[in-house]
Design a protein around this motif. Structure first.
Motif, PDB file in Angstrom:
ATOM      1  N   TYR A 329       0.812  -1.185  -0.083  1.00  0.00           N
ATOM      2  CA  TYR A 329       0.030   0.234   0.120  1.00  0.00           C
ATOM      3  C   TYR A 329       0.730   1.338  -0.044  1.00  0.00           C
ATOM      4  O   TYR A 329       0.223   2.004  -1.074  1.00  0.00           O
ATOM      5  CB  TYR A 329      -0.866   0.100   0.969  1.00  0.00           C
ATOM      6  N   THR A 330       2.121   1.180   1.263  1.00  0.00           N
ATOM      7  CA  THR A 330       2.811   2.712   0.912  1.00  0.00           C
ATOM      8  C   THR A 330       3.348   2.747  -0.808  1.00  0.00           C
ATOM      9  O   THR A 330       3.211   4.177  -1.002  1.00  0.00           O
ATOM     10  CB  THR A 330       3.959   1.999   2.139  1.00  0.00           C
ATOM     11  N   GLU A 331       4.163   1.572  -1.266  1.00  0.00           N
ATOM     12  CA  GLU A 331       4.621   2.189  -2.618  1.00  0.00           C
ATOM     13  C   GLU A 331       3.498   2.537  -3.458  1.00  0.00           C
ATOM     14  O   GLU A 331       3.951   3.234  -4.222  1.00  0.00           O
ATOM     15  CB  GLU A 331       4.728   0.586  -2.886  1.00  0.00           C
ATOM     16  N   LYS A 332       1.945   2.239  -3.044  1.00  0.00           N
ATOM     17  CA  LYS A 332       1.732   2.874  -4.056  1.00  0.00           C
ATOM     18  C   LYS A 332       0.555   4.334  -3.620  1.00  0.00           C
ATOM     19  O   LYS A 332      -0.451   4.894  -4.283  1.00  0.00           O
ATOM     20  CB  LYS A 332       0.101   2.193  -4.770  1.00  0.00           C
ATOM     21  N   GLY A 333       1.480   4.534  -2.354  1.00  0.00           N
ATOM     22  CA  GLY A 333      -0.174   6.205  -2.020  1.00  0.00           C
ATOM     23  C   GLY A 333      -0.546   5.411  -1.091  1.00  0.00           C
ATOM     24  O   GLY A 333      -1.856   6.283  -1.443  1.00  0.00           O
ATOM     25  N   ILE A 334      -1.598   4.301  -0.669  1.00  0.00           N
ATOM     26  CA  ILE A 334      -2.615   4.549  -0.281  1.00  0.00           C
ATOM     27  C   ILE A 334      -2.208   3.952   1.399  1.00  0.00           C
ATOM     28  O   ILE A 334      -1.634   3.355   1.610  1.00  0.00           O
ATOM     29  CB  ILE A 334      -2.785   2.326  -1.084  1.00  0.00           C
ATOM     30  N   ILE A 335      -3.506   5.228   1.472  1.00  0.00           N
ATOM     31  CA  ILE A 335      -3.538   4.884   3.382  1.00  0.00           C
ATOM     32  C   ILE A 335      -4.204   3.639   3.679  1.00  0.00           C
ATOM     33  O   ILE A 335      -5.480   2.745   2.806  1.00  0.00           O
ATOM     34  CB  ILE A 335      -4.601   6.059   3.793  1.00  0.00           C
ATOM     35  N   LEU A 336      -3.663   3.345   5.123  1.00  0.00           N
ATOM     36  CA  LEU A 336      -4.133   1.761   5.921  1.00  0.00           C
ATOM     37  C   LEU A 336      -4.469   2.029   7.260  1.00  0.00           C
ATOM     38  O   LEU A 336      -3.772   2.920   7.514  1.00  0.00           O
ATOM     39  CB  LEU A 336      -3.372   0.925   5.648  1.00  0.00           C
ATOM     40  N   VAL A 337      -5.697   1.911   7.162  1.00  0.00           N
ATOM     41  CA  VAL A 337      -6.365   2.634   8.848  1.00  0.00           C
ATOM     42  C   VAL A 337      -6.779   0.973   9.197  1.00  0.00           C
ATOM     43  O   VAL A 337      -7.573   0.252   8.506  1.00  0.00           O
ATOM     44  CB  VAL A 337      -7.388   3.455   8.555  1.00  0.00           C
ATOM     45  N   ASN A 338      -6.288   0.662   9.951  1.00  0.00           N
ATOM     46  CA  ASN A 338      -6.093  -0.144  11.272  1.00  0.00           C
ATOM     47  C   ASN A 338      -7.427  -0.739  12.161  1.00  0.00           C
ATOM     48  O   ASN A 338      -7.121   0.288  12.951  1.00  0.00           O
ATOM     49  CB  ASN A 338      -4.809  -1.743  11.195  1.00  0.00           C
ATOM     50  N   ALA A 339      -8.582  -1.537  12.154  1.00  0.00           N
ATOM     51  CA  ALA A 339      -9.382  -1.324  13.297  1.00  0.00           C
ATOM     52  C   ALA A 339      -9.261  -2.671  14.251  1.00  0.00           C
ATOM     53  O   ALA A 339      -9.739  -2.482  15.235  1.00  0.00           O
ATOM     54  CB  ALA A 339      -9.974  -1.988  12.536  1.00  0.00           C
ATOM     55  N   SER A 340      -8.005  -3.787  13.838  1.00  0.00           N
ATOM     56  CA  SER A 340      -7.791  -4.678  14.747  1.00  0.00           C
ATOM     57  C   SER A 340      -6.071  -5.282  15.196  1.00  0.00           C
ATOM     58  O   SER A 340      -6.538  -6.212  16.206  1.00  0.00           O
ATOM     59  CB  SER A 340      -9.174  -5.456  13.396  1.00  0.00           C
ATOM     60  N   SER A 341      -5.235  -4.706  13.888  1.00  0.00           N
ATOM     61  CA  SER A 341      -4.668  -5.259  14.860  1.00  0.00           C
ATOM     62  C   SER A 341      -3.603  -4.692  15.828  1.00  0.00           C
ATOM     63  O   SER A 341      -3.287  -2.914  15.976  1.00  0.00           O
ATOM     64  CB  SER A 341      -3.421  -5.179  13.906  1.00  0.00           C
ATOM     65  N   THR A 342      -3.071  -5.358  17.269  1.00  0.00           N
ATOM     66  CA  THR A 342      -2.537  -4.468  18.087  1.00  0.00           C
ATOM     67  C   THR A 342      -0.607  -5.026  18.614  1.00  0.00           C
ATOM     68  O   THR A 342      -0.605  -4.624  19.348  1.00  0.00           O
ATOM     69  CB  THR A 342      -2.987  -5.254  19.271  1.00  0.00           C
ATOM     70  N   SER A 343      -0.012  -5.974  17.869  1.00  0.00           N
ATOM     71  CA  SER A 343       1.317  -5.939  17.351  1.00  0.00           C
ATOM     72  C   SER A 343       1.940  -5.429  17.558  1.00  0.00           C
ATOM     73  O   SER A 343       1.685  -3.980  17.193  1.00  0.00           O
ATOM     74  CB  SER A 343       1.606  -7.212  17.051  1.00  0.00           C
TER      75      SER A 343
END
Length: 627
Positions: A329-343
């Protein structure tokens, strides 16, 4: 060939060869000033004229003389078409080329734009072409199939009709709606009314939500999609007259005053966003395969971004899949909003410019869980602790390490007895381990993985065989599953436990009865969230996964409201949230982000498995808000 059989073939030929939504055209011809239905013979006649047949050929095909065809055209067909096109009848008489050009003009709404086929062996994504959450009722399933067939053809109005019918039937039968179908209803409405929205200056943005449909039989995906569908509907329905939508698509709800339609439920809500934004959402299945050489779902979705005008992604569910997806996603300039990953590994990414996570990271969650144990369960004597996790899961190990670090702060109160790292392995080995610690530990801290190994969740069910009156089982957010309630129900029926002595707790980001952000809290957005959620999905069916998913879309929405073409969305969003540290009030409370994408001051709620006072069933009961 009968008229009825030709109707199906004729409609299909118009759709496939001319790319015209003929059914929508007929509906508009029937909703003019006369409000009378066209006969099947008239419809067949129109289809044949549009396909280039001559009057004499048509007369022979429908068993009328040439003069009778002329009379029906002059008295029935032409007046309606002229009224719809807003021209004189003489202008269109015998001029079917003009009528066809009208139908093919994109601004008139009859030109079909079939949804592209995006799926492949390594990718499953749907705006409405495919359904993942099927009910057991075959009649409803058949309606869903008809809907996706219409969607594939680009007949979005007809697809909308079938999706609405499937939603309504499922809601009436099971008492709760299907969130995936709700999303497709929104998408069809957006596609069908694109021209209308554009005239109003509404910008349509595309988001993707990536969920693991195969994990826990779709339960996790359903919880997440409830939050996404709810906020999408609040955003989109504000652009329409919901009373008119209800009359057109839910006519039965008007005669039955006790029945509320999807449009009436959401049409009564306060505006949640700008009037200039609408959301189209793609539902993507994540196989959650941590053993694949790379994240094929993320790679394909990132490569499709330009084609589908993708603005942002909500996902992935497990920490492992989120970490492997982010680079694509970063390579394409796409935002990633995460709702569940906690690591905690996600707190130390090399490139986190477009990464934002709503949920509570392991270090904070584990600290709050241990603090609660220290406050409520430990008096003067030391308590013995066993930690159970899946060593094949980076998330599970992250939480284990965070727990051990927090326990060290209370080394005078807790003593670690042992660790077991094969929760995703052979059930017999886990049973042997539980037998060895039974009676020798006071607390078991249980950390199932995020669905990367199916045995992890099923093996967790063995906790129902423990003597819970003498041992507390404390779990991470992944332990918060409906399965645990079913296991306790079975144990109660077998009279293996006292319902008043339940000792199963978990630490999660949000709960329906949260003192700070629940249905009866001072958080007005959470109040509305729960009120609408009860009507759509059933009482208390919204979980922490629903709430964080809602807030994930909300964060993106606040950025879209300020977006201009002068800069990329990823730049604007970083500047707004990470540089200026602006806050958004969400269902889960105040949302702010640090530079690495972690949420500042994230919420933590302690819940307990307890018997429902109103029934013999079990529920996750709220105990305490820790922040």
């Amino acid at each position: 060939m009968t008229i009825q059989s030709y109707q199906q073939i004729g409609y299909q030929q118009i759709v496939e060869h001319l790319g015209v939504d003929i059914e929508l055209f007929f509906q508009h011809l029937e909703t003019g000033s006369t409000r009378q239905l066209l006969s099947e013979r008239d419809k067949e006649m129109i289809c044949r004229f549009l396909r280039g047949y001559r009057r004499r050929q048509i007369a022979g095909a429908i068993n009328l003389c040439d003069a009778e065809v002329g009379n029906r055209l002059s008295n029935i067909v032409y007046p309606r078409i002229a009224q719809l096109m807003q021209v004189e009848q003489a202008e269109i008489a015998n001029n079917w080329t003009l009528v066809l050009n009208f139908l093919l003009n994109p601004t008139n709404g009859y030109r079909l734009h079939p949804a592209p086929q995006l799926n492949s062996d390594n990718f499953q994504g749907s705006f409405g072409r495919q359904v993942f959450l099927y009910p057991s009722h075959q009649g409803i399933v058949q309606g869903q199939i008809k809907a996706i067939q219409r969607y594939q053809q680009g007949c979005y109005y007809q697809a909308l009709l079938f999706f609405v019918k499937a939603w309504n039937e499922e809601k009436q039968l099971y008492g709760k709606g299907n969130p995936e179908i709700c999303i497709y209803i929104n998408n069809c409405l957006i596609e069908f009314q694109t021209a209308f929205l554009q005239r109003r200056g509404v910008q349509i943005y595309t988001l993707a939500v990536v969920v693991p449909f195969h994990h826990n039989q779709g339960a996790i995906a359903t919880e997440i999609l409830r939050g996404v569908a709810q906020i999408q509907s609040l955003v989109n329905f504000q652009h329409f007259d919901t009373a008119e939508l209800e009359a057109e698509f839910f006519p039965s709800s008007q005669s039955n005053k006790q029945s509320q339609s999807l449009f009436s439920i959401l049409g009564q809500s306060d505006r949640i966003s700008s009037e200039k934004v609408a959301l189209r959402i793609m539902v993507v299945n994540d196989p959650n395969n941590v053993y694949a050489p790379y994240n094929q779902t993320a790679e394909k979705l990132a490569n499709l971004a330009k084609e589908i005008n993708l603005a942002a992604v909500i996902g992935h569910y497990s920490s492992e899949m989120t970490q492997t997806a982010l680079n694509f996603y970063t390579e394409k300039g796409i935002i990633l909003v995460n709702a569940s990953s906690t690591s905690d590994q996600l707190s130390n990414l090399d490139d986190s410019i477009g990464f934002f996570r709503i949920t509570t990271q392991d270090q904070v969650n584990a600290a709050q869980l241990v603090e609660y144990l220290a406050q409520t369960l430990v008096e003067h004597q030391s308590r013995t602790v066993a930690i159970v996790c899946n060593e094949n899961s980076s998330y599970s190990c992250s939480y284990r390490d965070a727990v051990k670090e927090s326990l060290m702060r209370y080394c005078d109160r807790f003593k670690i007895h042992s660790e077991y790292g094969q929760l995703g392995g052979d059930v017999r080995n886990f049973q042997i381990y539980l037998n060895t610690i039974q009676g020798n530990v006071d607390i078991i801290i249980l950390v199932p993985d995020g669905g990367i190994e199916p045995n992890s969740l099923s093996n967790t069910g063995l906790i129902s065989r423990l003597n819970l009156d003498r041992c507390v089982v404390a779990g991470s957010a992944t332990f918060y599953q409906e399965n645990v309630l079913h296991w306790m129900q079975e144990r109660c029926q077998q009279k293996l436990t006292d319902s008043n002595q339940s000792q199963l707790i978990a630490c999660i980001p949000w709960h329906w009865d949260s003192e700070q952000n629940g249905a009866k809290s001072s958080n007005t957005l959470s109040q509305v969230f729960c009120k609408i959620g009860a009507l759509l999905w059933g009482e208390e069916q919204l979980t922490w996964r629903s709430a964080t998913a809602f807030d994930a879309v909300l964060v993106i929405l606040k950025a879209l409201e300020r977006h201009s073409d002068k800069e990329e969305l990823i730049v604007e969003m970083r500047r707004f949230f990470k540089v200026k540290r602006k806050a958004v009030e969400g269902v889960t409370g105040k949302i702010q982000f640090s530079e690495n994408g972690d949420r500042l001051f994230p919420p933590a709620e302690i819940v307990q498995v307890a018997q429902n006072d109103a029934s013999a069933t079990w529920k996750w009961k709220h105990l305490k808000s820790m922040t």
